[in-house]
Write an enzyme that holds these catalytic residues in place. Sequence first.
Site, PDB file in Angstrom:
ATOM      1  N   LYS A 136       0.818  -1.216   0.000  1.00  0.00           N
ATOM      2  CA  LYS A 136       0.000   0.000   0.000  1.00  0.00           C
ATOM      3  C   LYS A 136       0.851   1.264   0.000  1.00  0.00           C
ATOM      4  O   LYS A 136       0.483   2.260  -0.626  1.00  0.00           O
ATOM      5  CB  LYS A 136      -0.965   0.009   1.181  1.00  0.00           C
ATOM      6  N   GLU A 157      -4.162   4.260   6.344  1.00  0.00           N
ATOM      7  CA  GLU A 157      -4.630   3.588   7.568  1.00  0.00           C
ATOM      8  C   GLU A 157      -6.030   4.089   7.954  1.00  0.00           C
ATOM      9  O   GLU A 157      -6.330   4.352   9.118  1.00  0.00           O
ATOM     10  CB  GLU A 157      -3.642   3.823   8.731  1.00  0.00           C
ATOM     11  N   ARG A 183       2.430 -10.138  10.494  1.00  0.00           N
ATOM     12  CA  ARG A 183       3.717  -9.434  10.622  1.00  0.00           C
ATOM     13  C   ARG A 183       4.864 -10.294  10.116  1.00  0.00           C
ATOM     14  O   ARG A 183       5.955  -9.787   9.851  1.00  0.00           O
ATOM     15  CB  ARG A 183       4.018  -9.076  12.089  1.00  0.00           C
TER      16      ARG A 183
END
Length: 730
Positions: free
Chosen positions: A31, A222, A612
Amino acid sequence: MINKKLNQDQLNAVVTNDKPLRIVAGAGTGKTTVITEKISYLINDMHLDAKRILAITFTNKAATEMRNRVGKVISHDTSLPIIRTYHSFCSWFLRREIEVLKLGFKKDFIILDTDDQKKLIKKFVKESNFLGNEYSGVKLIKMFSNWQMQKMTIEELKNSIVDDDTFTANTIGIYQKYLIYKNDNNVLDFNDLILKTEKILSTYDEVAQRWVSYFDYILVDEFQDTSYYQYNIIKILSQKKQNLCVVGDPDQTIYSWRGANVDIILNLAKDYPSLETITLKENYRSPQKILEVANKLIKNNKIRLDKELFSSKNNDLPILYYQAFSAEDEARWTINEINKLQQKGVPLADIVILYRVNSLSLYLEQALIKSNMKYRVIGNINFFARQEIKDLISYLWVVVSGHDFYLERIINVPRRSIGPKSWKKITDFANQKNISYFEAIMKNLTDIGLSNNCVNQITKLIDVVSAAKKSLETKDVKKFMTIVEKLYLDSGYQNYLTILDEKQLVTGSRKDNVKELFQFFQNNFNVIAEHNSNSLLENLKDVLSDISLLSNTNEDSDNEDSIRLMTVHNAKGLEFPYVFLIGLNEEIMPHALSLPLNLEEERRIAYVAITRAQKQIFIASATRFAFDKVNTPLPVSRFINEIKPLLTIAVAEPVTKFSINDSKEFVDKRVENYHSNNRDFVIDDIVEHKVFGIGTIVKIDDDIITISFKYNHGIKSFLKNHKSIKKIIK
């Protein structure tokens, strides 16, 4: 020119600019690359004025990275867009518009960080003679924040008091003092930045339309973490032109306790009927095996936009799951697996241990110390909250605004023989004359009744501050750092830190931290000045405002080869080759306080943790016993059961710990032995830890003691009978 490496979904996201756009960007789908390329496309291909593009993100680290990446893809003679966090943008906006509120606030307001708030609240509590731990700064800040965000007036709060609720009544009194102080002293806190910006834009149409006309394009990163008031700011600025692009992932909404509302991104089409949605699903971070686990887990959520991440990356590394007997056993297994990774040549810096709550780090830290493994707990100490950094920032605030809050902090640092009695004389004189403390020492110093030595010392300080202020009236950006460094030297603060470092012999000196601060100034001052042709003095206010916002974050900038320990919330937005996720038990993850209403957010927290990992993830749960209910182990998390078919069950050799198969008699005996071997600690005992040195016990909770260590080790908790601790003085 568009990056040829973009996949088709990324390319579509970059070139779609004729309608409101929602980019649903799954974890690791590039992104940041898409946002960077989109900004480049707007400037280079659509020829929009960079200064009329607003990009909002949630962390200063992300904003800095975005600026750096955008700077590399646009021509060198082009200005950067306005790239800021929500709070930073609101601060920037209010520097220009706050006086329209006619509430007495001026454009040179200062911003209180959390430490500043605690200090003020402690002062008000002391003045009110309220006693008890319930009046702690942390607790009251949370209450004040809730009242602010609900926009409750003092009258409404007083009317809400039930029966003889003395605590709430007292707290409202402190809150009223807090509000009066802010108004009287031109001070804002973090909530004020958002609320006052939203109020101006929603109330003063002329101001709102000026800014609506100014921005040609608005991007928000975000976006899943956006709160109601933050969204209203963006909606006002973008709804007329429909020039909005939001990027986010509803599956990663994990900050509802900070106001994030997942419904905003899910229901965006209600406010933007022509909204187009593009979903980024190809993950460039993790192997397919990890994504299958993440996908399987998150599909159990019902409130989401459906997507399934996929990756062309593959490896044969298993996703290990270990069901430990106890927290100690869980820590031991984790250390063993880390040892295996080290034997394969994996550096410690490639490893992170994640947990839902900070208290889970206790047994891990003990095991890491025993194993002589270097580690850092991320999120506990903030660089901008360090004493020497706050002192220097206070010096600069005194230079640019002469604000009393900061003057009180630095007037006797380093020591200038200005103790509490001398300071009281200054404040009493100022209050009598109805002037600021700064004005009192600047214009009436000899009338206050201070000793000759005090007068001489303050005169020297005034001379240093005045010289710095005069020097900053230039517009020559190249002189900025020279002026700041001269203030550091002439104030005596540099020599003061030299003496402190020599006395304490700590690793990583305070002077090194100051160098890092100066590097921050060099990296960021030009960004501020680029959007302002004002003097250095005016631009410095913006820099200092941004630092006030930074002091409320925890960012890891240490490159030391050590394992990192952090909560999943602190890991949001980061990635690591090897991830250990511990504490997958009911009442921990999902957390007891989040059940049953926030179960889906708890699942999103687990999803964020899993995504992650770049190479491998290790998962563990531990059957924890509370000594007053030994027959009530915590069950394995329901999230484990949802993904168990995809996990490889790890087996460890038996250890002499509590087992779920132990009889009650056996457990009772173990508990009895445990207590009989405990040493008798009390608060204020002086103890020594073999790694952290000398400390004082500040808290005792059953079998856990909390110790405040000297120097830079801070506050840590241990089991009472831990072998690394010995009592020196009772």
